[in-house]
Structures are given as C-alpha cells and as structure tokens.
Design a protein around this motif. Structure first.
Motif, short mmCIF file in Angstrom:
data_model
loop_
_atom_site.label_atom_id
_atom_site.label_comp_id
_atom_site.label_asym_id
_atom_site.label_seq_id
_atom_site.Cartn_x
_atom_site.Cartn_y
_atom_site.Cartn_z
N LEU A 30 -8.87 2.71 -5.74
CA LEU A 30 -8.67 4.14 -5.96
C LEU A 30 -8.48 4.87 -4.63
CD1 LEU A 30 -11.31 4.91 -8.74
CD2 LEU A 30 -8.84 4.67 -9.01
N LEU A 31 -9.26 4.48 -3.62
CA LEU A 31 -9.10 5.08 -2.30
C LEU A 31 -7.71 4.79 -1.75
CD1 LEU A 31 -12.58 4.18 -0.73
CD2 LEU A 31 -11.74 6.49 -1.18
N ALA A 32 -7.24 3.55 -1.94
CA ALA A 32 -5.90 3.17 -1.47
C ALA A 32 -4.83 4.03 -2.13
CB ALA A 32 -5.65 1.69 -1.74
N GLU A 33 -4.95 4.20 -3.45
CA GLU A 33 -3.97 5.01 -4.18
C GLU A 33 -4.03 6.47 -3.74
OE1 GLU A 33 -4.98 4.25 -8.21
OE2 GLU A 33 -4.23 2.19 -8.19
N THR A 34 -5.24 6.96 -3.50
CA THR A 34 -5.39 8.34 -3.03
C THR A 34 -4.72 8.53 -1.68
OG1 THR A 34 -7.49 8.59 -4.22
CG2 THR A 34 -7.07 10.14 -2.45
N ALA A 35 -4.81 7.52 -0.83
CA ALA A 35 -4.22 7.60 0.51
C ALA A 35 -2.70 7.40 0.48
CB ALA A 35 -4.84 6.55 1.43
N GLY A 36 -2.18 6.88 -0.63
CA GLY A 36 -0.74 6.69 -0.74
C GLY A 36 -0.30 5.24 -0.64
N ALA A 37 -1.19 4.31 -0.99
CA ALA A 37 -0.84 2.89 -0.95
C ALA A 37 -0.85 2.31 -2.36
CB ALA A 37 -1.83 2.12 -0.07
N GLU A 38 -0.13 1.22 -2.54
CA GLU A 38 -0.07 0.52 -3.82
C GLU A 38 -0.77 -0.84 -3.68
OE1 GLU A 38 3.18 -1.66 -6.78
OE2 GLU A 38 3.86 -0.61 -4.96
N PRO A 39 -1.95 -1.01 -4.29
CA PRO A 39 -2.61 -2.32 -4.22
C PRO A 39 -1.78 -3.38 -4.94
CG PRO A 39 -4.15 -0.60 -4.92
CD PRO A 39 -2.76 -0.02 -5.01
N VAL A 40 -1.47 -4.48 -4.25
CA VAL A 40 -0.64 -5.53 -4.86
C VAL A 40 -1.40 -6.84 -5.02
CG1 VAL A 40 1.55 -4.55 -4.08
CG2 VAL A 40 0.30 -6.11 -2.57
N ALA A 41 -2.58 -6.96 -4.40
CA ALA A 41 -3.38 -8.18 -4.53
C ALA A 41 -4.81 -7.87 -4.13
CB ALA A 41 -2.81 -9.31 -3.65
N GLU A 42 -5.75 -8.65 -4.69
CA GLU A 42 -7.16 -8.45 -4.38
C GLU A 42 -7.81 -9.80 -4.09
OE1 GLU A 42 -10.82 -7.59 -7.22
OE2 GLU A 42 -9.69 -5.73 -6.87
N ILE A 43 -8.56 -9.85 -3.00
CA ILE A 43 -9.23 -11.08 -2.59
C ILE A 43 -10.71 -10.79 -2.40
CG2 ILE A 43 -9.37 -12.89 -0.83
CD1 ILE A 43 -6.43 -12.21 -0.14
N ILE A 44 -11.58 -11.56 -3.04
CA ILE A 44 -13.02 -11.43 -2.85
C ILE A 44 -13.57 -12.78 -2.38
CG2 ILE A 44 -15.25 -11.01 -3.96
CD1 ILE A 44 -13.82 -9.19 -5.94
N LYS A 225 -8.56 12.47 -8.66
CA LYS A 225 -8.45 11.57 -7.52
C LYS A 225 -9.72 11.70 -6.69
CE LYS A 225 -3.50 11.02 -6.59
NZ LYS A 225 -2.44 11.20 -5.58
N LEU A 226 -10.00 10.68 -5.88
CA LEU A 226 -11.15 10.75 -4.99
C LEU A 226 -10.89 11.79 -3.90
CD1 LEU A 226 -12.02 6.97 -4.54
CD2 LEU A 226 -12.66 8.53 -6.37
N PHE A 227 -11.92 12.57 -3.59
CA PHE A 227 -11.84 13.59 -2.54
C PHE A 227 -10.68 14.56 -2.76
CE2 PHE A 227 -13.59 9.82 -0.25
CZ PHE A 227 -14.89 10.27 -0.17
N ALA A 228 -10.46 14.96 -4.03
CA ALA A 228 -9.38 15.91 -4.31
C ALA A 228 -9.60 17.22 -3.56
CB ALA A 228 -9.27 16.18 -5.81
#
Length: 425
Positions: A30-44, A225-228
């Motif tokens: 959500l933070l990434a999307e708020t900043a203007g990025a598109e998450p395309v993969a996640e690694i844990i 959005k976060l921190f609107a």
C-alpha cells in the motif's frame, strides 16, 4: 501521467519480528502504491537474524536480482530500515535502486506535506536519514533521474557534504522552533476563549479526516490511501446542548513509524498533549485492527499521552468485515462508539459521548458576584449551565456548572476586577 515504477517487495521474518509479516508486507504494498509504484513481486525470507552485509544474505540477494530482471523492475523495496552498507551492497547485487521502508515513508511525506511547517519537518527527517548514508551516495544519486526515494534533499543536493547538511539541519531546527513559538502564541490565544479541544488520533487510513468532515461539514482532503492528509486541521463543532468544542485532525500513525519522523514531527504530535479528549479512530474492517490499535497506543505512550481521556471510535461500520471484527474488539474496549463516517451513521451517539466525557471536566461554582457583574453572568450563561441566580443584599448569588478553564477565569475575574475581564470579551 507519469508511468508507475515497477517494484519488487522484500520482507524478512526473524526470531525477533514483532509484527505479522504478511500484514506488514501488505502495508508495504500500500505504501508503494501511495508513493506511485506498482508492486510486481513479493519475497519473504525467514532467518535467525538479518545478514550484516546484505540484510537477506548474499544468495537471496542474487535471487532478487533474477526476479528484478524477469519483472523488469526499477527498484526493490525493503520492509525494514537498512544500514548504509547494506543498502550499498544490495544495490550492487541487484543492479537497481534499493529503497527501505523509512525512505519510502519519507518520500510519501515529501509528496503530501502542504504547509511550510510540514515541508520543513519532512526535510529535517530526510536529512537526518541521509546524513549517515552520504558516503558513496554521490555517484549513485547522480545517475538517477528522480523516482521513489530520491525526492526532497536527495534530488536537489546530490553532492552536498556533511558540513552543509549539518548546517541545513541546524537552520531547519531554528525555523521549526520559530513556527513552534507562533503555534504557542496561537494556543494561548485559543485558551483565552478556552473551548475544549478534542483531537483525532489513529492509524493511517482509519478515516480520521472523513470523520472530521462528517462532524464539521468541512472539506478536508480525504482519500483511501495511506497518509492522505499530513498537515493538522482544526474545526469548531457544536454539541447537542449548544456548547462548542475544537476538533483537530493529526497525522496518521503506522507500524514501524520511522524514528526520524517521530523526532521531526514531535512538535506537531505534541499538540496531542494539549487535548482535553482523544478520539482514537479505528478502521474496524481491517483484519489487523487490534494490532493497529496497539501501534497507536505505543506512539501515544512515546508522546506521554497515554493517560489522556479517550473514546475509541470504531469506524467504517458500513463495511461487511467490520461487524465481525467489532464483536472481538468490543470486549477489550468496552467504552466505544461504532460509526460510519462515510455514511454519517452513529455521529449523534458519538457527539453525546464527547459531551458526556467533556462534562467530566466541568466544575460547580457557588459564589456571590458583586452588583454590576451582568457581563460575567452572560459569560457563565454562554459557556456553562446557570442553575441558580438570586439577587441578595450583598450581591448576586450564583450556582453554575462550567468547564474548568472558564470556571478559573470567572474566579480570577473576581480578584482582578470584573470590568477588565468582561471588557476583554
């Protein structure tokens, strides 16, 4: 419209992890999307402790590089704060920009700050973050063409040295201190007409600004959005009995709130300490609502505000998930009000709860006013409840219930002179 940057998200679960890793990764997205990025993969990755050189280990860093190539990502976002050496090593390993959670939140704040004070506080936090990371960043930053993690000081002062950063930090602190003095003067002026102050606190995106709009018919910017909203807003609200109070919005809290931000925004956050009552607004529909509430309580404790009177406001009751969560949350927080700020449902009950709570800060006055104190009587009628008014040989016998600040002013006026007090009004 600028094209969104593709981002690979990376999280680490260790034996000391305090948060639910899936939830913090969801929040990172959500933070990434708020900043203007598109998450395309996640690694844990799970490991005993972070790797001192690569945070996730050299082998996992190589795996991240392959995923970056497959997804054509422009940056990698880490869910924790990285040391300067970890960030440098990772950028060499994955061959794209690496941004940690702190830098990501700072970037969002840089976009959201609108007032002069907000912008100064964000820049101060960014420079505190940048200072220990300055060595070796000049070349890396110089080849960037902007993007997430590069806004603010990193974009405009690429080759700035430590001495100049420290000088700028000193200047910013002085400017913020001046603004703080102005705020103190405003606060004193506000206390001259001491309406109770009710402050909204809560996790980011809990609906604080929407609630403020619903209660005051204001037009404060509110978005899912976060921190609107970042800059605090104050509006006047009328209670059912006709008395008034001031309602103040604050910046939303978040898990792993960077200490740079807590330090830089302390002056603003300390406005919470001036409140007569806190409204802790909760996104009841969120699956981790309890954890979010705990995060807010932890920050209030850092500020020394955990003992202030508070009403828990379970918001977003228009969402289906909220009703299931409410039954579990209500047991731990029996003194609460359930509302839908979006649909303006439950607001009358909330205002009654606010009124009842503020009444606890009222005191009873039994005194005799000298003749000619009609203006003081008018003040008592306006800001309190006049229960008895009887003209006697030695003056006007008055019995009333008033907010404590006004009761003190009335008492002081009898010592200093009723005419001076009344004329000031």
């Amino acid at each position: 419209m600028a094209q969104m940057e593709k981002a690979v998200l990376v999280g680490l679960e260790t034996q000391d992890t305090q948060w639910n890793i899936e939830e913090t990764m969801h929040e990172l997205a959500l933070l990434a999307e708020t900043a203007g990025a598109e998450p395309v993969a996640e690694i844990i990755q799970k490991r005993q402790r972070p790797d001192s050189a690569f945070y996730v280990g050299k082998g996992k860093a190589e795996e991240i590089r392959l995923i970056v190539e497959e997804t054509d990502a422009q940056l990698v976002l880490f869910d924790d704060e990285l040391s300067p050496s970890q960030r440098r090593n990772l950028e060499e390993a994955v061959a794209v920009r690496v941004v940690d959670r702190t830098a990501l939140i700072l970037d969002i704040f840089a976009q959201r700050a609108k007032t002069k004070e907000g912008k100064l506080q964000v820049e101060l936090a960014q420079l505190h973050y940048l200072l220990p990371r300055l060595t070796g960043m000049g070349v890396q930053l110089s080849r960037l063409a902007g993007g997430i993690g590069t806004r603010g000081p990193g974009e405009t002062k690429l080759e700035v040295d430590r001495r100049r950063i420290r000088k700028r930090i000193s200047d910013l602190k002085k400017e913020i201190e001046e603004i703080k003095k102005h705020r103190t003067l405003h606060r004193k002026a506000r206390q001259e007409v001491p309406l109770p102050v009710v402050t909204l606190v809560g996790y980011t995106n809990a609906g604080k600004s929407t609630l403020l709009n619903a209660l005051t018919n204001a037009d404060v910017f509110a978005e899912d959005k976060l921190f609107a909203t970042l800059d605090p807003t104050t509006r006047q609200v009328e209670l059912p009995g006709g008395s008034m109070f001031l309602l103040t919005d604050t910046v939303g809290f978040i898990q792993k709130l960077p200490h740079h931000l807590v330090a830089a925004f302390r002056a603003t956050l300390e406005e919470v300490l001036e409140a007569d009552l806190l409204l802790h607004v909760v996104d009841t529909s969120h699956p981790q609502a309890a954890e979010q509430m705990n995060a807010v309580q932890n920050i209030l404790q850092q500020l020394g505000a955990q003992e202030l009177p508070a009403i828990v406001v379970f918001n977003k009751m228009d969402m289906p998930e909220a009703h299931a969560n409410l039954s579990a949350l209500a047991g731990e927080w029996p003194e609460h009000v359930a509302v839908s700020a979006k649909n303006k449902v439950g607001l009358d009950t909330l205002l009654e709860a606010i009124s009842d709570n503020l009444q606890k800060n009222h005191v009873r006055l039994d005194l005799t006013l000298p003749f000619g104190s009609e203006k003081i009587l008018a003040i008592i009628r306006k800001y309190g409840q006049l229960e008895q008014e009887e003209y006697k040989a030695d003056g006007i016998a008055v019995r009333a219930v008033m907010p404590r600040p006004w009761a003190e002013k009335v008492k002081n006026s009898l010592v200093e002179g009723a005419a001076e007090f009344a004329d000031d009004k």
